[in-house]
Design an enzyme around this catalytic site. Structure first.
Site, PDB file in Angstrom:
ATOM      1  CG  ASP A 208      -5.094  10.538  66.698  1.00 26.61           C
ATOM      2  OD1 ASP A 208      -4.754   9.336  66.202  1.00 26.61           O
ATOM      3  OD2 ASP A 208      -4.313  11.461  66.747  1.00 26.61           O
TER       4      ASP A 208
ATOM      5  CE  LYS B 257      -0.562  11.710  67.311  1.00 24.63           C
ATOM      6  NZ  LYS B 257      -1.621  11.348  67.902  1.00 24.63           N
TER       7      LYS B 257
END
Ligand code: ATR
Length: 285
Positions: A120, A79
């Site tokens: 997210d 990520k």
């Protein structure tokens, strides 16, 4: 009403099928293929989503680009590093320092451009937004890792006020400084006044189901308590919070809505969240 689940039929894949996948290492445990394929099938989109185990990230992103992929999820351990392979980085993803969604689009010269986003925080915001108005809301975030950082920046985007509490003082103070908010040591939590508590630590996660990240005596002061832990689904924190009269949000909500935000970025269409929720519920029930 219970949503209908639709299994993907590989026989329907043809020359026009759009391809998506999840880049990570390992990815065999991921629920994203089941969640996104069910969503594609439900909306009858000619698209498929597959696991993409990737060690060499640079080669993997270049490969997806060259092969005409339309989008990808990015998960552990890529990520942060994937940011270096993105052409256009969303400003919030830049602040968070992590990307979990890639969108591949051709420019006017037929060159593929790689866009990077972080959904997210969008997932956390939507999950909380169902329970409380985030603008002006005071949120205590427990933890100072990657999840706390994403949720913190997201809450700032929504106009919330944040306080960070963390076991390791230096790490907590660093995140609080980055977010421009107050830090509170874990043994001073009784001094905090907030509407919402978000647990981003792994405290209470299987096999430590009996653990709780703060004293249950402090819970009645919060209106809403969210735990990003989803194994178990009902953590001790959420059980005690419900008993204390708080509204509770479990870890599946963030997982679901981060996926729904990815789906919207890829297709331009609202995700069929009830179908996606059912996929997750089936797995965790
Ligand atoms: P993620 O990227 O999912 O946020 P992480 O970066 O490993 O994961 O962060 C985990 C967070 O949980 C940290 O804030 C950690 O606190 P420390 O900074 O003190 O390590 C917190 N955490 C993990 N186990 C904990 C425990 N037993 N008690 C309190 N906090 C804990």
């Amino acid at each position: 009403m219970r949503a209908k689940t639709v299994a993907i039929n590989p026989m329907n894949i043809d020359g026009s099928t759009k391809t998506f996948g999840i880049l990570g290492n390992p990815v065999h445990h991921s629920l994203s293929p089941a969640m996104h394929n069910a969503a594609f099938s439900t909306l009858e989109l000619n698209s498929v989503y597959i696991p993409l185990p990737a060690g060499d990230l640079q080669a993997a992103v270049a490969g997806l680009s060259a092969l005409g992929f339309s989008g990808a999820s990015v998960t552990i351990p890529h990520k942060q590093e994937v940011i270096r392979h993105v052409d256009v980085l969303d400003p919030v993803a830049r602040k968070i320092g992590a990307v979990n969604t890639l969108v591949f689009q051709e420019d006017e010269n037929a060159r593929t451009v790689v866009y990077g986003y972080n959904t997210d925080w969008m997932g956390a915001n939507r999950a909380l937004d169902e329970e409380i108005k985030l603008q002006g809301c005071r949120v205590l975030i427990l933890g100072a890792g990657g999840s706390a950082r994403a949720i913190g920046y997201g809450l700032l985007e929504a106009g919330a006020e944040i306080i960070v509490a963390n076991r390791t003082r230096s790490r907590g103070e660093n995140l609080a400084a980055a977010l421009g908010c107050r830090f509170c040591p874990l043994d001073m939590l009784e001094t905090v006044s907030a509407d919402v508590l978000v647990n981003t630590t792994s405290v209470g996660m299987t096999p430590n189901d009996g653990e709780i990240p703060l004293s249950p005596a402090l819970l009645p002061r919060f209106s809403v308590v969210m735990d990003i832990v989803y194994a178990p689904l009902q953590t001790r924190l959420l059980g005690e919070a419900a008993r204390a009269g708080c509204r509770v949000v479990n870890g599946l909500a963030m997982l679901l809505y981060q996926g729904a935000a990815q789906f919207k970025l890829w297709t331009g269409t609202e995700a069929p969240v009830e179908v996606m929720r059912q996929v997750l519920d089936t797995h965790f029930s």
